[in-house]
Design a protein around this motif. Structure first.
Motif, PDB file in Angstrom:
ATOM      1  N   GLN A 222       0.818  -1.200   0.000  1.00 61.03           N
ATOM      2  CA  GLN A 222       0.000   0.000   0.000  1.00 61.03           C
ATOM      3  C   GLN A 222       0.860   1.261   0.000  1.00 61.03           C
ATOM      4  O   GLN A 222       0.575   2.236  -0.708  1.00 61.03           O
ATOM      5  CB  GLN A 222      -0.933  -0.002   1.203  1.00 61.03           C
ATOM      6  N   VAL A 223       1.932   1.260   0.809  1.00 60.54           N
ATOM      7  CA  VAL A 223       2.827   2.420   0.854  1.00 60.54           C
ATOM      8  C   VAL A 223       3.510   2.600  -0.497  1.00 60.54           C
ATOM      9  O   VAL A 223       3.629   3.727  -1.015  1.00 60.54           O
ATOM     10  CB  VAL A 223       3.874   2.257   1.976  1.00 60.54           C
ATOM     11  N   THR A 224       3.979   1.488  -1.082  1.00 64.48           N
ATOM     12  CA  THR A 224       4.655   1.564  -2.386  1.00 64.48           C
ATOM     13  C   THR A 224       3.723   2.091  -3.453  1.00 64.48           C
ATOM     14  O   THR A 224       4.097   2.941  -4.292  1.00 64.48           O
ATOM     15  CB  THR A 224       5.177   0.173  -2.786  1.00 64.48           C
ATOM     16  N   THR A 225       2.468   1.636  -3.449  1.00 62.47           N
ATOM     17  CA  THR A 225       1.480   2.115  -4.422  1.00 62.47           C
ATOM     18  C   THR A 225       1.283   3.619  -4.305  1.00 62.47           C
ATOM     19  O   THR A 225       1.226   4.349  -5.308  1.00 62.47           O
ATOM     20  CB  THR A 225       0.142   1.389  -4.205  1.00 62.47           C
ATOM     21  N   ARG A 226       1.209   4.102  -3.095  1.00 59.26           N
ATOM     22  CA  ARG A 226       0.976   5.527  -2.889  1.00 59.26           C
ATOM     23  C   ARG A 226       2.222   6.341  -3.216  1.00 59.26           C
ATOM     24  O   ARG A 226       2.134   7.498  -3.639  1.00 59.26           O
ATOM     25  CB  ARG A 226       0.519   5.765  -1.452  1.00 59.26           C
TER      26      ARG A 226
END
Length: 855
Positions: A152-156
């Protein structure tokens, strides 16, 4: 270098990323987040894992409404550091054209950004040198995110890079520094002309032996050593004095007036007219200054290394709001190093919990769980975990907002986290908000459905959820009006209340004399229109108050039916609105505001029940959220019991009396004998009793009309009232055991099938520590309750931890106990009056039992 931070929270930005040690959930959700405006908005916060776990652990039961934004509208994630701290304070605001990076000492808390004495440096993307620093921050964040390995952090992060195209490009030399690869001390001393003439230091925390300062002195060999001391500085004064004495430098000690806590961290060196200044997050500790983040002994720190002049270095240690005065070396001896009280990490580190499309929850954790089965808990409920996911769906997102790992016995094994909801998180990145008119859970195609149009109208006319308002919309660039206001920890709440009055829906609550109307249109008419669109039979429309002329057709000829996904989205909207009835902030409008919302919600939920919109289990769950938020649960007061008695009387008088039989009909529908009532009866009991007592649930003749609507059966009013009254008193063995365990504090209370004399009508076993069975008053209460529940005269209590011990009570006979091989017997027969007297005196069985013989 010192600058206000709050004015940087503006509507213009589409990106806000932060790194922080501690995080103030309430202030961020209610003050800073609204200032950032509407979606699309990428808000992501990386905080220290343990400090963030502390934030979640402090959320009281029944107040999970405080988590309606975290990991749903924005992402907040804990960064684990294996015993050390994730400590950088950086704040990045950006849009497609420009951006600002703040690097300093203040955490993302009210004290850190508004009230504390902090130091921040600002980098603006329109300046070439500053842009290089921002890109250095980007490279460091790349490394942090890669190590975190969080989807999720990488996507954002990728979304941020797409939204901020100017962030790409070479970093080049810049003032932004971290200890990711090299220690901050090495970078500060690199190329410095030694010995320096002056070394200036300020920090609120030192290591216990003051070795970081000693190493700094050794690396710079100052001729003068200037130490600035704020209130509550954590340092061993005697050790500090020893370092100053051994430095060979002329020592200077300074205090601040007024004597206040100073959280800024500064290290400055002066050589001739030149100066070098290090600011940021690093305290004067070995983990911050001497170690790198790549080692287990090092924190993660960030700061700014500035080449400047001697005058600027000295001025940095004398902020305009504080006066600097001379101190003495003797004054240092009274300072003490304060070791933080830290209970230590939980056995398992729960990094994230993610709600999946099938409503199960996936968990990612670290630590050794051994062979023990794991469960996911929200407090009242648990779900078994297999292959990293709950075995069964967790249907109610509001109920499963805050979760943690437990053992089979219910023992907490991990920290708590708010569950990620990927769909709303993704929508916040890309969808342009129309929150003023449309509930955020609904898709655009939902707005054209009958129920979608009703919910849109309701949302346009009512403030159901304070988190949907933009109380900070008018604050586009101004900070607090004056210094007094900035120092008031409640100023943001007053500000939010003032801004709430700008919402056009606010003043509709002043016209509560017509509670069932939406801008002049009765809600029932909107619900009739929904029935017409849905193709509901004509007799239902007549009940609702619509008129149909001869020859007029109703509906479209093809009955509209909701899909499963629409059912879920509508359920999530209504569940969130119902839960918000007990949000005390809703009373900022006026004390009657939740009552007005309650009326609309009751009508809507009952109408959807009549249309069979929801499966019965979802309807029962939704009704429980509605009534428990408005009335109460077993443990938490609802809205009605959170106000004064006088206000409660006025609220009940203000409600439309037509709501009371509707509520009764809904209760009967969920709890009738032909329904799966057992799944709901215990949750509903908590509010049924006070609801009946207050008249909110009124099973009268009007209720029978609604019962017929819901069940297609004609049920007499006495039968409706009888069934609801029966439900308020219903109890079974499992429920009785659960209540006894929870209320009396045992690990377990279980009915057994032990073979005993026939005069003992029931046998139970108690698990958990009972060090003094004869002196423990809980066992008197337990015996009295089980005799009343089973309507028997005798019971035998066994003890799981002491299989040979037991307590035997038969009314009218002597009580007998066997404890540690000794037989105890009462001198007189035990009666109901005996039990009542013991319980009134909070006495144990030792008050009536005496040793009789060795077993």
């Amino acid at each position: 270098m010192t600058l206000p931070v709050t004015p940087h929270f503006r509507h213009r930005w589409t990106v806000f990323w932060a790194t922080t040690y501690t995080f103030d959930l309430r202030t961020f959700d209610e003050f800073w987040l609204p200032r950032l405006g509407e979606t699309p908005l990428n808000v992501t916060i990386l905080a220290d894992f343990q400090r963030l776990a502390d934030v979640w652990s402090r959320i009281p039961p029944g107040e999970h409404w405080r988590l309606r934004r975290a990991n749903r509208h924005y992402l907040v994630r804990g960064i684990p550091r294996a015993g050390r701290a994730f400590h950088p304070k950086t704040y990045f605001f950006a849009d497609r054209n420009a951006g600002t990076l703040l690097v300093g000492s203040g955490n993302l808390t009210l004290e850190g950004l508004e009230e504390g004495h902090e130091v921040f440096c600002r980098f603006e993307s329109m300046q070439d040198a500053d842009l290089a620093a921002i890109r250095s921050w980007r490279d460091w964040m790349d490394a942090v995110i890669t190590q975190l390995d969080d989807h999720q952090v990488t996507t954002r992060w990728h979304d941020l890079q797409q939204k901020v195209p100017w962030l790409s490009g070479a970093a080049g030399p810049a003032g932004f520094v971290t200890n990711w690869e090299r220690s901050l001390l090495a970078q500060f001393a690199d190329g410095l002309s030694v010995p320096v003439q002056e070394l200036h230091v300020l920090a609120p925390f030192y290591d216990s032996t003051v070795q970081a300062l000693a190493q700094l002195v050794s690396a710079t060999r100052p001729q003068e050593l200037h130490v600035y001391v704020g209130q509550r500085v954590s340092v061993d004064g005697e050790q500090l004095k020893k370092v100053l004495d051994a430095s060979g430098a002329v020592p200077h000690v300074y205090r601040y007036d007024p004597d206040e806590f100073v959280h800024a961290k500064l290290i400055g060196a002066v050589v001739g007219e030149a100066g070098r200044l290090l600011s940021g997050s690093a305290n004067l500790t070995q983990a911050a200054l001497l170690r790198t983040a790549r080692t287990r002994q090092g924190n993660v720190e960030a700061g700014v290394l500035l080449e400047t002049d001697a005058k600027s270095v000295r001025a940095a240690f004398a902020p305009p709001q504080l006066q600097v005065s001379r101190g003495t070396l003797l004054g240092l001896e009274g300072l003490r190093h304060q070791r933080p009280s830290d209970p230590g990490p939980a056995r398992l580190a729960l990094h994230r919990a993610v709600r999946l499309p099938d409503e199960r929850i996936e968990v990612v954790y670290s630590g050794d769980s051994g062979t023990e089965a794991l469960f996911l808990s929200n407090g009242p409920d648990t779900q078994a975990i297999r292959d990293g996911r709950t075995v069964e769906p967790c249907h109610d997102p509001e109920r499963w907002r805050l979760v943690w790992l437990t053992s089979d016995a219910g023992k907490a094994l991990s920290n708590r986290v708010p569950a990620d909801e990927p769909e709303p998180l993704q929508e916040a990145l890309h969808r342009r908000s129309d929150a003023a008119n449309r509930p955020r859970e609904l898709d655009p195609q939902d707005w054209e459905t009958p129920i979608g149009s009703v919910l849109e109208r309701l949302n346009r006319e009512c403030i159901f959820d304070l988190d949907d308002t933009r109380a900070g919309a008018s604050l586009t660039g101004e900070g607090p009006a004056d210094e007094t206001e900035a120092e008031d920890p409640e100023f943001w709440e007053r500000l939010a209340q003032e801004e709430l009055r700008l919402d056009p829906r606010y003043y509709r609550y002043a016209r509560f004399a017509s509670p069932g109307e939406l801008d002049g249109t009765p809600l029932v008419q909107l619900l009739v229109q929904m029935r017409e669109k849905a193709g509901v039979p004509q007799d239902h429309q007549r009940r609702a108050g619509a008129s149909t002329s001869a020859g007029e057709t109703t509906g479209t000829g093809t009955r509209w039916r909701p899909g499963r996904r629409l059912q879920l989205r509508v359920y999530n909207v209504l569940s969130r609105w119902c839960a918000a009835l007990n949000d005390p902030r809703l009373r900022w409008i006026n004390v009657f505001a939740p009552a007005r919302n309650y009326g609309f919600l009751v009508e809507t939920v009952v109408e959807l029940a009549a249309q069979r919109f929801f499966p019965l289990d979802r309807l029962a769950s939704l009704g429980a959220v509605l009534f428990s938020s408005f009335i109460c649960t077993e443990e938490v007061k609802g809205y009605l019991f959170s106000v004064s008695e006088d206000e409660r009387r006025q609220i009940l008088t203000s409600l439309d009396p037509a709501l009371f039989p509707m509520a009764a009909a809904l209760a009967y529908y969920v709890l009738r004998s032909s329904a799966p009532w057992h799944d709901s009866v215990f949750e509903w009991q908590a509010f049924l009793k006070p609801g009946l007592s207050l008249g909110l649930i009124r099973p009268d003749e009007d209720a029978t009309v609604w019962v017929e609507e819901l069940t297609a059966e004609q049920v007499p009013a006495d039968d409706v009232a009888g069934r609801i009254t029966w439900a308020t008193e219903y109890m079974d063995d499992a429920r009785w055991s659960e209540l006894a365990q929870r209320q009396l504090g045992f690990s377990a209370v279980t009915f057994t099938q032990a073979t005993v004399h026939g005069r003992f009508g029931v046998t139970i076993e108690v698990a958990g520590e009972v060090p003094d069975p004869l002196g423990d008053p809980r066992l008197v209460t337990l015996v009295r309750r089980v005799l009343a529940y089973r309507k028997v005269r005798g019971t035998v209590v066994f003890f799981a931890e002491a299989p040979d011990d037991r307590l035997s009570v038969n009314l009218g006979s002597s009580a007998v106990a066997r404890v540690e091989h000794t037989i105890y017997r009462s001198r007189e027969p035990v009666t109901d009056d005996t039990l009542a007297a013991l319980e009134d005196q909070d006495a144990g069985w030792s008050a009536v039992l005496a040793p009789h013989q060795q077993a």
